[in-house]
Design a protein around this motif. Sequence first.
Motif, PDB file in Angstrom:
ATOM      1  N   LEU A 124      53.449 -54.667 -75.788  1.00 24.00           N
ATOM      2  CA  LEU A 124      53.938 -53.666 -76.738  1.00 24.00           C
ATOM      3  C   LEU A 124      52.791 -53.054 -77.525  1.00 24.00           C
ATOM      4  N   ALA A 125      51.808 -53.878 -77.886  1.00 29.19           N
ATOM      5  CA  ALA A 125      50.638 -53.358 -78.603  1.00 29.19           C
ATOM      6  C   ALA A 125      49.896 -52.341 -77.746  1.00 29.19           C
ATOM      7  N   ARG A 126      49.777 -52.615 -76.472  1.00 32.16           N
ATOM      8  CA  ARG A 126      49.100 -51.694 -75.557  1.00 32.16           C
ATOM      9  C   ARG A 126      49.900 -50.396 -75.392  1.00 32.16           C
ATOM     10  N   LEU A 127      51.206 -50.525 -75.253  1.00 36.35           N
ATOM     11  CA  LEU A 127      52.059 -49.343 -75.132  1.00 36.35           C
ATOM     12  C   LEU A 127      51.920 -48.463 -76.372  1.00 36.35           C
ATOM     13  N   ARG A 128      51.905 -49.093 -77.540  1.00 38.87           N
ATOM     14  CA  ARG A 128      51.743 -48.362 -78.799  1.00 38.87           C
ATOM     15  C   ARG A 128      50.409 -47.625 -78.828  1.00 38.87           C
ATOM     16  N   GLU A 129      49.337 -48.299 -78.415  1.00 41.94           N
ATOM     17  CA  GLU A 129      48.017 -47.663 -78.387  1.00 41.94           C
ATOM     18  C   GLU A 129      48.032 -46.428 -77.499  1.00 41.94           C
ATOM     19  N   LEU A 130      48.592 -46.547 -76.315  1.00 48.04           N
ATOM     20  CA  LEU A 130      48.578 -45.444 -75.353  1.00 48.04           C
ATOM     21  C   LEU A 130      49.381 -44.248 -75.868  1.00 48.04           C
ATOM     22  N   PRO A 148      62.146 -42.037 -74.593  1.00 49.44           N
ATOM     23  CA  PRO A 148      63.030 -42.650 -75.591  1.00 49.44           C
ATOM     24  C   PRO A 148      62.909 -44.172 -75.690  1.00 49.44           C
ATOM     25  N   GLN A 149      62.901 -44.867 -74.553  1.00 46.61           N
ATOM     26  CA  GLN A 149      62.832 -46.324 -74.616  1.00 46.61           C
ATOM     27  C   GLN A 149      61.497 -46.791 -75.163  1.00 46.61           C
ATOM     28  N   ALA A 150      60.422 -46.116 -74.762  1.00 44.46           N
ATOM     29  CA  ALA A 150      59.099 -46.477 -75.285  1.00 44.46           C
ATOM     30  C   ALA A 150      59.040 -46.244 -76.789  1.00 44.46           C
ATOM     31  N   ALA A 151      59.583 -45.114 -77.241  1.00 49.79           N
ATOM     32  CA  ALA A 151      59.587 -44.810 -78.677  1.00 49.79           C
ATOM     33  C   ALA A 151      60.357 -45.877 -79.442  1.00 49.79           C
ATOM     34  N   ARG A 152      61.465 -46.308 -78.893  1.00 51.73           N
ATOM     35  CA  ARG A 152      62.261 -47.341 -79.566  1.00 51.73           C
ATOM     36  C   ARG A 152      61.493 -48.656 -79.636  1.00 51.73           C
ATOM     37  N   TRP A 153      60.883 -49.053 -78.536  1.00 59.83           N
ATOM     38  CA  TRP A 153      60.099 -50.296 -78.528  1.00 59.83           C
ATOM     39  C   TRP A 153      58.989 -50.241 -79.570  1.00 59.83           C
ATOM     40  N   ILE A 154      58.313 -49.095 -79.636  1.00 63.71           N
ATOM     41  CA  ILE A 154      57.198 -48.960 -80.590  1.00 63.71           C
ATOM     42  C   ILE A 154      57.702 -49.034 -82.021  1.00 63.71           C
ATOM     43  N   ILE A 155      58.795 -48.333 -82.316  1.00 59.34           N
ATOM     44  CA  ILE A 155      59.356 -48.383 -83.669  1.00 59.34           C
ATOM     45  C   ILE A 155      59.806 -49.802 -84.010  1.00 59.34           C
ATOM     46  N   ASP A 156      60.483 -50.464 -83.077  1.00 55.09           N
ATOM     47  CA  ASP A 156      60.907 -51.850 -83.310  1.00 55.09           C
ATOM     48  C   ASP A 156      59.702 -52.737 -83.604  1.00 55.09           C
ATOM     49  N   ASP A 157      58.620 -52.522 -82.873  1.00 55.28           N
ATOM     50  CA  ASP A 157      57.406 -53.322 -83.042  1.00 55.28           C
ATOM     51  C   ASP A 157      56.761 -53.049 -84.406  1.00 55.28           C
ATOM     52  N   LEU A 158      56.735 -51.784 -84.814  1.00 52.73           N
ATOM     53  CA  LEU A 158      56.174 -51.433 -86.124  1.00 52.73           C
ATOM     54  C   LEU A 158      56.981 -52.059 -87.259  1.00 52.73           C
ATOM     55  N   ALA A 175      67.820 -43.350 -87.283  1.00 55.51           N
ATOM     56  CA  ALA A 175      67.583 -42.212 -86.401  1.00 55.51           C
ATOM     57  C   ALA A 175      68.877 -41.423 -86.261  1.00 55.51           C
ATOM     58  N   THR A 176      68.781 -40.112 -86.321  1.00 55.75           N
ATOM     59  CA  THR A 176      69.963 -39.262 -86.239  1.00 55.75           C
ATOM     60  C   THR A 176      70.335 -38.902 -84.800  1.00 55.75           C
ATOM     61  N   ASP A 177      69.448 -39.205 -83.855  1.00 55.49           N
ATOM     62  CA  ASP A 177      69.713 -38.843 -82.463  1.00 55.49           C
ATOM     63  C   ASP A 177      69.881 -40.063 -81.563  1.00 55.49           C
ATOM     64  N   THR A 178      70.018 -41.249 -82.167  1.00 47.80           N
ATOM     65  CA  THR A 178      70.251 -42.478 -81.416  1.00 47.80           C
ATOM     66  C   THR A 178      70.808 -43.497 -82.389  1.00 47.80           C
ATOM     67  N   ASP A 179      71.136 -44.689 -81.902  1.00 50.00           N
ATOM     68  CA  ASP A 179      71.714 -45.712 -82.777  1.00 50.00           C
ATOM     69  C   ASP A 179      70.656 -46.576 -83.459  1.00 50.00           C
ATOM     70  N   LEU A 180      69.399 -46.176 -83.372  1.00 53.70           N
ATOM     71  CA  LEU A 180      68.317 -46.951 -83.968  1.00 53.70           C
ATOM     72  C   LEU A 180      68.458 -46.993 -85.484  1.00 53.70           C
ATOM     73  N   ALA A 181      68.409 -48.209 -86.047  1.00 54.42           N
ATOM     74  CA  ALA A 181      68.472 -48.393 -87.497  1.00 54.42           C
ATOM     75  C   ALA A 181      67.783 -49.696 -87.852  1.00 54.42           C
ATOM     76  N   HIS A 182      67.034 -49.682 -88.947  1.00 62.59           N
ATOM     77  CA  HIS A 182      66.337 -50.883 -89.409  1.00 62.59           C
ATOM     78  C   HIS A 182      66.422 -50.973 -90.925  1.00 62.59           C
ATOM     79  N   GLU A 183      66.537 -52.191 -91.413  1.00 64.55           N
ATOM     80  CA  GLU A 183      66.565 -52.451 -92.843  1.00 64.55           C
ATOM     81  C   GLU A 183      65.326 -53.242 -93.221  1.00 64.55           C
TER      82      GLU A 183
END
Length: 226
Positions: A124-130, A148-158, A175-183
């Motif tokens: 995930l760290a490598r994907l984020r770097e790229l 989309p999936q890569a963006a979600r993984w990166i956000i989850d990792d951050l 996120a307003t364009d997907t079900d992504l949500a974090h507290e």
Amino acid sequence: MAASTDRFVRTVKALTDAEVGGPTLVPPWTRGHVITHVARAADSLCRLLAWARTGVETPQYADMDTRAAEIEAGARRPVDELLADVLTSAERFDDALRTLPEAAWSYQVRMRTGELRTPDALVLARLRELEVHHVDLATGYTFAQVPPQAARWIIDDLIAAQRRREDVPPMRIEATDTDLAHELGTGGPTIRGARADLLGWLTGRTDGTGLTTSRPGPVLDAPYWI
């Protein structure tokens, strides 16, 4: 990760030697600095994989001065040399992953930021770097083009990294364009926007343009992420 590497490589290959010295989203680095950093970061992750493989502590970088010197030393190379460096360093990391013994996948190593990660999290760290540094090149690739999936993984990792810190202000991210949500904690404002805009904000590349906040005033600055 392989697809992200291919996209990054295509962008580097399309540059001219003159464009290598052009500005990026992370000044004062030029494109040559960013490209060199991506290659050296791959090598740094290989060192962490060696640590996981052998159990012998192998720091990601000897120190930050050495890291900076390596990036500076490679930043002004012609495109052909930069491209070859990106390709060969990516191959080294890929080979190190694919040959990692099963027992090593559960071994924790310490990144330069102090956080402990197992090898699967290094992917995930490598994907984020790229992906983030591809946008940093300022050649037309944007956060909206991150798959989309890569963006979600990166956000989850951050967000996972932020949760390990004690000084992060509370907030909710939606996120307003997907079900992504974090507290993050409780009682903070809700920051809403498209996934791409959230990714740009969380990585400090944008000032929150395109986002809204549930509290009066501008969107607050994103927590420092690395």
